[in-house]
Motif scaffolding. Structure first.
Motif, short mmCIF file in Angstrom:
data_model
loop_
_atom_site.label_atom_id
_atom_site.label_comp_id
_atom_site.label_asym_id
_atom_site.label_seq_id
_atom_site.Cartn_x
_atom_site.Cartn_y
_atom_site.Cartn_z
N ARG A 94 14.86 1.82 -28.40
CA ARG A 94 13.80 1.89 -27.39
C ARG A 94 12.81 3.03 -27.64
N ASN A 95 13.30 4.25 -27.81
CA ASN A 95 12.38 5.36 -28.04
C ASN A 95 11.59 5.20 -29.33
N PRO A 96 12.24 4.84 -30.47
CA PRO A 96 11.47 4.64 -31.70
C PRO A 96 10.40 3.55 -31.55
N VAL A 97 10.70 2.47 -30.84
CA VAL A 97 9.70 1.41 -30.66
C VAL A 97 8.55 1.90 -29.79
N ILE A 98 8.86 2.65 -28.74
CA ILE A 98 7.81 3.21 -27.89
C ILE A 98 6.89 4.12 -28.71
N GLU A 99 7.48 4.99 -29.52
CA GLU A 99 6.67 5.90 -30.33
C GLU A 99 5.86 5.14 -31.37
N CYS A 100 6.42 4.05 -31.88
CA CYS A 100 5.70 3.23 -32.86
C CYS A 100 4.46 2.61 -32.21
N ASN A 117 17.09 -11.29 -24.60
CA ASN A 117 16.97 -11.98 -23.32
C ASN A 117 17.70 -11.27 -22.19
N SER A 118 18.74 -10.53 -22.55
CA SER A 118 19.57 -9.87 -21.54
C SER A 118 19.16 -8.44 -21.25
N ALA A 119 18.11 -7.94 -21.94
CA ALA A 119 17.68 -6.55 -21.76
C ALA A 119 16.29 -6.52 -21.15
N LYS A 120 16.21 -6.36 -19.85
CA LYS A 120 14.91 -6.37 -19.18
C LYS A 120 14.77 -5.21 -18.18
N GLU A 121 15.66 -4.25 -18.27
CA GLU A 121 15.64 -3.16 -17.31
C GLU A 121 15.10 -1.88 -17.94
N GLY A 122 14.80 -0.88 -17.11
CA GLY A 122 14.43 0.46 -17.57
C GLY A 122 13.29 0.48 -18.56
N SER A 123 13.52 1.14 -19.69
CA SER A 123 12.47 1.35 -20.68
C SER A 123 12.05 0.06 -21.37
N ILE A 124 12.86 -1.00 -21.29
CA ILE A 124 12.45 -2.29 -21.85
C ILE A 124 11.20 -2.79 -21.12
N LYS A 125 11.17 -2.60 -19.79
CA LYS A 125 9.97 -2.99 -19.04
C LYS A 125 8.75 -2.22 -19.53
N SER A 151 20.72 -0.14 -38.03
CA SER A 151 21.24 1.07 -37.40
C SER A 151 22.44 0.79 -36.50
N HIS A 152 22.68 -0.49 -36.17
CA HIS A 152 23.76 -0.90 -35.26
C HIS A 152 23.56 -0.31 -33.86
N SER A 153 22.32 0.03 -33.54
CA SER A 153 22.02 0.60 -32.23
C SER A 153 20.60 0.23 -31.84
N HIS A 154 20.33 -1.07 -31.78
CA HIS A 154 18.96 -1.52 -31.51
C HIS A 154 18.57 -1.44 -30.05
N GLN A 155 19.57 -1.31 -29.16
CA GLN A 155 19.33 -1.16 -27.71
C GLN A 155 18.51 -2.31 -27.12
#
Length: 244
Positions: free
Chosen positions: A7-13, A27-35, A62-66
């Motif tokens: 999430r943070n790397p994509v935001i900074e990108c 599809n299942s991630a729509k909360e918090g910083s995803i919005k 990275s096995h941590s795509h969030q």
């Protein structure tokens, strides 16, 4: 095609203005910083693709795509001579970090993150025996890779000689040097950090102007490369702020 994960790397990108082909969101991630990411993508007219989380798992390195991955072009490395020229044109004193065979992507990412924090102008890596800029590196940098120029060079020794010709003093971080906080680290400077397993190579060390070390009294006789680098880079930052 390269990707940015988390999430943070994509935001900074997105904030950096880099071209992004599309952003893939679980599809299942729509909360918090995803919005926030979705809103930023829409504002910047970036394609959003909603996919099953297993698809992201397959793509992730990275096995941590969030729950989010941005698809971008391959990383474009910078030219160190152009970086130095641009820094001087702004009336600033160059602060360059030179990495001698850092092969752990987490170490590289962490050093880039610290480089951004202390205002370093560039990070230099060799073309051989070094990790490249990968999604794991970008994730470890927490997005700092979008702001810190990374230069890939053919020969570290030749690059050091070029930087010295440009007026930089080159400090090597090694065990047999003067205690780092007793050394003058102000002015135009390049800091060389070696790999955990082998440290700085003999030829690279010979071409540095001086060597600095970190005193340790514990039972373990070495520090993680990114930790040692972070301590040293912050001492450079402190001295540059205070004029020592």
């Amino acid at each position: 095609m390269a990707v940015v994960e988390g999430r943070n790397p994509v935001i900074e990108c997105i904030k950096s203005g880099k071209h992004i082909d599309k952003i893939m969101v679980s599809n299942s991630a729509k909360e918090g910083s995803i919005k926030k990411i979705i809103a930023m993508a829409k504002e910047n007219k970036i394609v959003i693709q909603y996919v099953d989380r297993h698809k992201l798992d397959e793509m992730a390195q990275s096995h941590s795509h969030q729950g989010v991955i941005a698809c971008i072009g391959d990383y474009k490395y910078y030219d160190i001579e152009e970086i130095v020229a641009n820094v001087k044109a702004k009336g600033e004193e160059p602060f360059i970090i030179i990495l001698d065979e850092i092969t752990d992507p987490h170490n590289l990412g962490s050093i880039i993150r610290t480089a951004d924090a202390v205002g370093a102008h560039a990070v230099v890596i060799p073309k051989r025996r070094s990790v490249d800029i990968t999604p794991v590196v970008a994730k470890a940098s927490a997005g700092a890779v979008e702001y810190v120029p990374v230069c890939k060079v053919t020969n570290i020794v030749n690059t050091i000689k070029m930087l010295k010709d440009e007026g930089l003093w080159i400090a090597a971080a090694d065990m047999d040097g003067e205690t780092f906080y007793r050394q003058n680290l102000t002015g135009p400077i390049g800091v060389v950090i070696g790999s955990e397993g082998f440290g700085i190579s003999r030829l690279v060390k010979q071409n540095c102007d001086f060597v600095v070390s970190m005193p340790m009294i514990g039972n373990v006789t070495s520090l993680n490369a990114s930790v040692a680098g972070g301590i040293l880079l912050y001492e450079v930052f402190r001295q540059r702020l205070s004029g020592k």
